[in-house]
Design an enzyme around this catalytic site. Structure first.
Site, PDB file in Angstrom:
ATOM      1  N   ASP A   1      -4.480 -56.095  31.763  1.00  0.00           N
ATOM      2  CA  ASP A   1      -5.073 -55.064  31.373  1.00  0.00           C
ATOM      3  C   ASP A   1      -5.921 -54.902  30.216  1.00  0.00           C
ATOM      4  O   ASP A   1      -6.360 -53.868  29.588  1.00  0.00           O
ATOM      5  CB  ASP A   1      -4.366 -53.666  31.566  1.00  0.00           C
ATOM      6  CG  ASP A   1      -4.954 -52.402  31.757  1.00  0.00           C
ATOM      7  OD1 ASP A   1      -6.321 -52.493  31.976  1.00  0.00           O
ATOM      8  OD2 ASP A   1      -4.598 -51.258  31.635  1.00  0.00           O
TER       9      ASP A   1
ATOM     10  N   ASP B   1      -5.619 -47.941  40.197  1.00  0.00           N
ATOM     11  CA  ASP B   1      -6.708 -47.210  40.096  1.00  0.00           C
ATOM     12  C   ASP B   1      -7.687 -47.566  39.232  1.00  0.00           C
ATOM     13  O   ASP B   1      -7.611 -48.387  38.487  1.00  0.00           O
ATOM     14  CB  ASP B   1      -6.081 -45.613  39.708  1.00  0.00           C
ATOM     15  CG  ASP B   1      -5.464 -45.804  38.382  1.00  0.00           C
ATOM     16  OD1 ASP B   1      -4.840 -46.784  38.210  1.00  0.00           O
ATOM     17  OD2 ASP B   1      -5.502 -44.881  37.802  1.00  0.00           O
TER      18      ASP B   1
ATOM     19  N   HIS C   1      -2.933 -52.311  37.579  1.00  0.00           N
ATOM     20  CA  HIS C   1      -2.866 -51.000  38.188  1.00  0.00           C
ATOM     21  C   HIS C   1      -4.111 -50.946  39.119  1.00  0.00           C
ATOM     22  O   HIS C   1      -5.022 -51.483  39.231  1.00  0.00           O
ATOM     23  CB  HIS C   1      -2.945 -49.943  37.061  1.00  0.00           C
ATOM     24  CG  HIS C   1      -4.294 -49.950  36.396  1.00  0.00           C
ATOM     25  ND1 HIS C   1      -5.410 -49.232  36.626  1.00  0.00           N
ATOM     26  CD2 HIS C   1      -4.401 -50.042  35.034  1.00  0.00           C
ATOM     27  CE1 HIS C   1      -6.336 -49.367  35.694  1.00  0.00           C
ATOM     28  NE2 HIS C   1      -5.616 -49.864  34.562  1.00  0.00           N
TER      29      HIS C   1
ATOM     30  N   HIS D   1     -14.393 -46.758  30.899  1.00  0.00           N
ATOM     31  CA  HIS D   1     -14.387 -45.512  31.130  1.00  0.00           C
ATOM     32  C   HIS D   1     -15.695 -44.734  31.052  1.00  0.00           C
ATOM     33  O   HIS D   1     -15.760 -43.594  30.943  1.00  0.00           O
ATOM     34  CB  HIS D   1     -13.540 -45.037  30.216  1.00  0.00           C
ATOM     35  CG  HIS D   1     -11.871 -45.237  30.443  1.00  0.00           C
ATOM     36  ND1 HIS D   1     -10.946 -44.631  29.693  1.00  0.00           N
ATOM     37  CD2 HIS D   1     -11.314 -46.476  31.005  1.00  0.00           C
ATOM     38  CE1 HIS D   1      -9.638 -45.200  30.062  1.00  0.00           C
ATOM     39  NE2 HIS D   1     -10.049 -46.477  30.881  1.00  0.00           N
TER      40      HIS D   1
ATOM     41  N   ASP E   1     -11.889 -52.695  34.817  1.00  0.00           N
ATOM     42  CA  ASP E   1     -10.724 -51.967  34.402  1.00  0.00           C
ATOM     43  C   ASP E   1      -9.886 -51.334  35.562  1.00  0.00           C
ATOM     44  O   ASP E   1     -10.299 -50.070  35.793  1.00  0.00           O
ATOM     45  CB  ASP E   1     -10.907 -51.049  32.995  1.00  0.00           C
ATOM     46  CG  ASP E   1      -9.827 -50.243  32.620  1.00  0.00           C
ATOM     47  OD1 ASP E   1      -8.406 -50.594  33.011  1.00  0.00           O
ATOM     48  OD2 ASP E   1      -9.829 -49.384  31.917  1.00  0.00           O
TER      49      ASP E   1
ATOM     50  N   GLU F   1      -2.440 -45.222  36.906  1.00  0.00           N
ATOM     51  CA  GLU F   1      -2.306 -45.541  35.616  1.00  0.00           C
ATOM     52  C   GLU F   1      -3.325 -44.621  34.725  1.00  0.00           C
ATOM     53  O   GLU F   1      -2.805 -44.165  33.543  1.00  0.00           O
ATOM     54  CB  GLU F   1      -2.491 -47.117  35.231  1.00  0.00           C
ATOM     55  CG  GLU F   1      -2.155 -47.532  33.754  1.00  0.00           C
ATOM     56  CD  GLU F   1      -3.434 -47.432  33.126  1.00  0.00           C
ATOM     57  OE1 GLU F   1      -3.308 -47.675  31.739  1.00  0.00           O
ATOM     58  OE2 GLU F   1      -4.426 -47.185  33.309  1.00  0.00           O
ATOM     59  N   GLU F   2      -4.440 -44.603  34.963  1.00  0.00           N
ATOM     60  CA  GLU F   2      -5.457 -43.961  34.320  1.00  0.00           C
ATOM     61  C   GLU F   2      -5.001 -42.661  33.955  1.00  0.00           C
ATOM     62  O   GLU F   2      -5.738 -42.049  32.982  1.00  0.00           O
ATOM     63  CB  GLU F   2      -6.751 -44.269  34.777  1.00  0.00           C
ATOM     64  CG  GLU F   2      -7.229 -45.738  35.053  1.00  0.00           C
ATOM     65  CD  GLU F   2      -7.805 -46.290  33.742  1.00  0.00           C
ATOM     66  OE1 GLU F   2      -7.379 -45.696  32.739  1.00  0.00           O
ATOM     67  OE2 GLU F   2      -7.851 -47.642  33.647  1.00  0.00           O
TER      68      GLU F   2
END
Length: 486
Positions: free
Chosen positions: A169, A78, A76, A457, A115, A145-146
């Site tokens: 991922d 983002d 992904h 994150h 990530d 995605e996030e």
């Protein structure tokens, strides 16, 4: 040249450094997308985008491998934008600053974007490196995605030509993922009524910061502190004895990140100011003892403030504090089917208070659909008891494990041959896009692999350098070993 250029494999790290230099938080991926499209065109690859912005790049098979099953490498575009409170960084304008820290690569005061930037870099590096042998190859880069899996939701049938999908991922070297949790966003909204702060009251802001935070799927079982829940606990324990009037509550920034910090603004009778200060100090000491093994850097501060708006009325204040304090958070149930894996959880990710309402935003995850429904039912009952409104939306399915997956067995055998050890075949509690891909492509064989990433994150995010090299060896060996079409 980035210092990452000294690392193996160099093409992957060079591409990752370039990705870091281009801002790409969720909903702001266009600059990076434009760069990748131009890069693909310069290399004369077939490249196109769909209606939701996903990028698809195709490269013909290596000579002699034209009859192999086609593979799509997927990542992904983002990244999650999180920064330390004392870090000045605009994720929409400023580049990420990666650097080598011993055996790891991390970033200066922000999330790194490993990530899924490492996965994206690996897919592009395969395209760029003609020494990598492969059959017909596609690279799919999905949007946002996030923040809601927008690209995966919008993927249309018939666009991909591949038989096999390798999702990049995952975040643990030596583990092969063949299933994941589904999720749903739940927003609880309580309407607020306010009145003037009483005369003779002093206003303060109490801040809780320095928590680790982390991935609301992959880290939810670790027992980390949740700033929103801890601040609610303080209010539930002390608001009445202080005669406190709540003015503001702000905590967390993303529903899929365990909240690292938050603050409350409250007014207390002037003669209770010293008691508030003492209780804040006691609260910090209590949390430091209680979370000593998990949260070594937490801090509670209390500063004088000005009430920019009125305080909540007594009834609304009571309902809000009680609702947030009793709201479930963390692991709800462990899986009976996959030992050691969380089945159902939720993260009380964001509390956002404005003049006339407060929103509590949670992300519910479960390996089974009934698990999601059960937690949504609990939150719905709590909202009804509290006089609040609730909306559950953006639900996405889990990826059901397939123990007979040919590509999963191929990856496992290839890993065993390369590293002389048996990988772990896993189901992950975090959300991967594979479950959504199964709807337009029900017959596609899927697997997920990746290097070791910790602290995703959060600003503590880091990727293990050696594991990136091992992941690259595995990925390229898998591509070479893909079988012929039947």
């Amino acid at each position: 040249m980035s210092e990452l250029s000294q690392l193996f494999p160099q093409p992957l790290w060079d591409i990752f450094a370039k990705i870091c230099s281009i801002p790409h938080p969720s909903y702001h991926e266009e600059q990076l997308a434009a760069h990748i499209i131009e890069w693909a065109k310069e290399k004369e690859f077939h490249v196109e985008r769909d209606s939701v912005g996903n990028i698809l790049i195709r490269k013909p098979a290596s000579k002699g491998l034209e009859n192999r099953k086609a593979v799509v490498l997927q990542a992904h575009l983002d990244m999650v934008p999180q920064k330390n409170n004392d870090t000045a960084h605009d994720f929409e304008k400023d580049p990420i600053q990666p650097y080598i820290d011993g055996d790891w690569v991390t970033a200066k005061g922000t999330t790194l974007g490993a990530d899924n930037g490492i996965g994206m870099a690996s897919a592009l590096a395969v395209l760029a490196d003609d020494s990598v042998k492969h059959g017909p190859l596609e690279v799919l880069l999905t949007m946002t995605e996030e923040a809601g899996m927008d690209g995966a939701f919008g993927l249309q049938p018939g666009w991909l030509q591949a038989d096999i999908l390798i999702n990049t991922d995952s975040e643990e070297e030596g583990e092969i993922y063949m299933g994941c949790a589904g999720g749903i966003d739940v927003t609880t909204t309580l309407s607020l009524s306010r009145e003037a702060v009483p005369a003779g009251y002093s206003t303060f802001t109490l801040t809780l910061k320095g928590l680790k935070g982390g991935h609301s799927g992959g880290d939810i079982h670790l027992g980390l502190g949740n700033a929103n829940k801890l601040l609610a606990r303080f209010l539930a324990g002390h608001a009445t004895e202080l005669g406190a009037r709540l003015v503001d509550f702000q905590g967390g920034t993303l529903r899929n990140a365990i909240p690292r910090e938050g603050h409350i603004t409250l007014a207390v009778p002037a003669d209770k100011a010293a008691q508030l200060k003492s209780l804040a100090q006691t609260f910090e000491a209590l949390l430091r003892e209680e979370l000593a093994q998990k949260e070594k850097n937490l801090v509670v501060t209390l500063e004088a403030a000005t009430a920019a708006q009125g305080a909540l009325t007594a009834d609304v204040q009571s309902r809000f504090i009680n609702m947030l304090n009793v709201m479930p958070n963390g692991v709800i149930r462990m899986s009976d089917v996959v030992p050691g894996v969380v089945e159902t959880s939720l993260n009380v990710g964001v509390v956002k208070m404005s003049d006339d309402r407060v929103q509590i935003i949670c992300l519910v995850r479960s390996l089974i659909e009934s698990g999601k429904s059960s937690v949504v039912s609990m939150l719905t009952s709590l909202a009804a008891l509290s006089g609040a409104d609730i909306v559950a939306e953006g639900g996405y399915p889990g990826w059901q494990p397939d123990a007979d997956s040919p590509v999963m067995h191929l990856v496992s055998e290839t890993y065993q041959q390369l590293f002389d050890k048996t990988p772990n075949i896993m189901v992950i509690h975090a959300g991967l896009e594979c479950g959504l891909f199964k709807k337009p492509y029900p017959d596609m064989d899927m697997v997920s692999i990746g290097p070791t990433i910790t602290g995703a994150h959060s600003p503590d995010e880091q990727v293990h350098i050696k594991s990136v090299g091992q992941y690259w060896q595995l990925l390229t060996a898998i591509l070479k070993a893909i079988p012929e079409k039947a």
